[in-house]
Scaffold this motif. Structure first.
Motif, mmCIF file in Angstrom:
data_model
loop_
_atom_site.group_PDB
_atom_site.id
_atom_site.type_symbol
_atom_site.label_atom_id
_atom_site.label_comp_id
_atom_site.label_asym_id
_atom_site.label_seq_id
_atom_site.Cartn_x
_atom_site.Cartn_y
_atom_site.Cartn_z
ATOM 1 N N GLY A 221 36.887 150.874 42.820
ATOM 2 C CA GLY A 221 37.523 150.123 43.900
ATOM 3 C C GLY A 221 37.371 148.628 43.725
ATOM 4 O O GLY A 221 38.283 147.852 44.045
ATOM 5 N N LEU A 222 36.227 148.189 43.211
ATOM 6 C CA LEU A 222 36.036 146.769 42.921
ATOM 7 C C LEU A 222 37.018 146.295 41.849
ATOM 8 O O LEU A 222 37.587 145.204 41.949
ATOM 9 N N GLY A 223 37.234 147.129 40.832
ATOM 10 C CA GLY A 223 38.228 146.780 39.807
ATOM 11 C C GLY A 223 39.626 146.684 40.397
ATOM 12 O O GLY A 223 40.392 145.770 40.059
ATOM 13 N N ALA A 224 39.980 147.597 41.306
ATOM 14 C CA ALA A 224 41.293 147.545 41.953
ATOM 15 C C ALA A 224 41.406 146.309 42.837
ATOM 16 O O ALA A 224 42.457 145.648 42.869
ATOM 17 N N ALA A 225 40.338 145.968 43.557
ATOM 18 C CA ALA A 225 40.359 144.771 44.402
ATOM 19 C C ALA A 225 40.530 143.516 43.563
ATOM 20 O O ALA A 225 41.289 142.606 43.927
ATOM 21 N N LEU A 226 39.855 143.456 42.435
ATOM 22 C CA LEU A 226 40.028 142.306 41.540
ATOM 23 C C LEU A 226 41.453 142.226 40.997
ATOM 24 O O LEU A 226 42.002 141.131 40.826
ATOM 25 N N ALA A 227 42.062 143.378 40.735
ATOM 26 C CA ALA A 227 43.447 143.381 40.249
ATOM 27 C C ALA A 227 44.388 142.825 41.314
ATOM 28 O O ALA A 227 45.320 142.075 41.001
ATOM 29 N N PHE A 228 44.163 143.168 42.582
ATOM 30 C CA PHE A 228 44.993 142.613 43.651
ATOM 31 C C PHE A 228 44.736 141.120 43.833
ATOM 32 O O PHE A 228 45.657 140.362 44.148
ATOM 33 N N VAL B 148 45.880 135.044 42.910
ATOM 34 C CA VAL B 148 45.193 133.848 42.417
ATOM 35 C C VAL B 148 45.656 133.451 41.029
ATOM 36 O O VAL B 148 46.065 132.318 40.801
ATOM 37 N N GLY B 149 45.552 134.375 40.094
ATOM 38 C CA GLY B 149 45.928 134.063 38.723
ATOM 39 C C GLY B 149 45.780 135.278 37.833
ATOM 40 O O GLY B 149 44.911 136.126 38.043
ATOM 41 N N TRP B 150 46.647 135.357 36.858
ATOM 42 C CA TRP B 150 46.677 136.528 35.994
ATOM 43 C C TRP B 150 45.442 136.650 35.106
ATOM 44 O O TRP B 150 45.161 137.719 34.589
ATOM 45 N N TRP B 151 44.702 135.572 34.911
ATOM 46 C CA TRP B 151 43.527 135.642 34.054
ATOM 47 C C TRP B 151 42.460 136.560 34.654
ATOM 48 O O TRP B 151 41.614 137.087 33.929
ATOM 49 N N PRO C 83 39.090 140.754 33.584
ATOM 50 C CA PRO C 83 37.856 141.357 34.110
ATOM 51 C C PRO C 83 38.120 142.510 35.068
ATOM 52 O O PRO C 83 37.322 143.455 35.147
ATOM 53 N N ALA C 84 39.235 142.464 35.786
ATOM 54 C CA ALA C 84 39.572 143.572 36.684
ATOM 55 C C ALA C 84 39.793 144.853 35.892
ATOM 56 O O ALA C 84 39.336 145.925 36.292
ATOM 57 N N ALA C 85 40.503 144.753 34.773
ATOM 58 C CA ALA C 85 40.744 145.934 33.941
ATOM 59 C C ALA C 85 39.440 146.457 33.355
ATOM 60 O O ALA C 85 39.224 147.679 33.301
#
Length: 133
Positions: free
Chosen positions: A91-98, A103-106, A110-112
């Motif tokens: 879920g943290l990875g999914a939240a970072l992806a959103f 914010v920015g694609w970079w 880390p989300a992936a």
């Protein structure tokens, strides 16, 4: 599973009809709403088809029959991961992806990485440690 499939078939049909009506009333000039409504109906239809496939594969369950006894569903109902922290990591990875979308694609890199670590940990949880099979 018949009841569950019917619960999703009815809104699916409704959204297909509503999407078509929306297209007619807007004279097919507003495609975003039309597409969104049809996709919503498609999501309901996908879940309904999945439940129909489960019904065909597993047959009738006790809760699908009128003459079933409560004791027929007694016992083990599935395998669940007790005290698992891996869904939180996924879920943290999914939240970072959103966050990356806003914010920015970079941030997607880390989300992936976090998402894949969480997913692999969750899938492999029963392969090692205290709950290994």
């Amino acid at each position: 599973m018949r009841t569950e499939a019917n619960i999703f078939i009815v809104p699916g049909v409704f959204f297909f009809i509503a999407g078509t009506a929306y297209g007619i009333f807007t004279h097919w000039s507003e495609w975003v709403g039309f597409t969104a409504i049809l996709l919503t109906g498609g999501m309901f239809a996908m879940v309904a088809v999945y439940f129909k496939m489960l019904e065909k594969r597993h047959g009738q369950r006790a809760e699908d029959r009128e003459d079933a006894e409560i004791s027929e569903d007694a016992g083990l109902q599935g395998t669940f991961a007790p005290w698992s922290w891996w869904p939180l990591v996924a879920g943290l990875g999914a939240a970072l992806a959103f966050v990356a979308l806003a914010v920015g694609w970079w941030i997607m890199v880390p989300a992936a990485v976090v998402g894949v670590i969480g997913l692999v940990g969750w899938v492999m949880e029963f392969s090692h440690g205290q709950h290994a099979h």
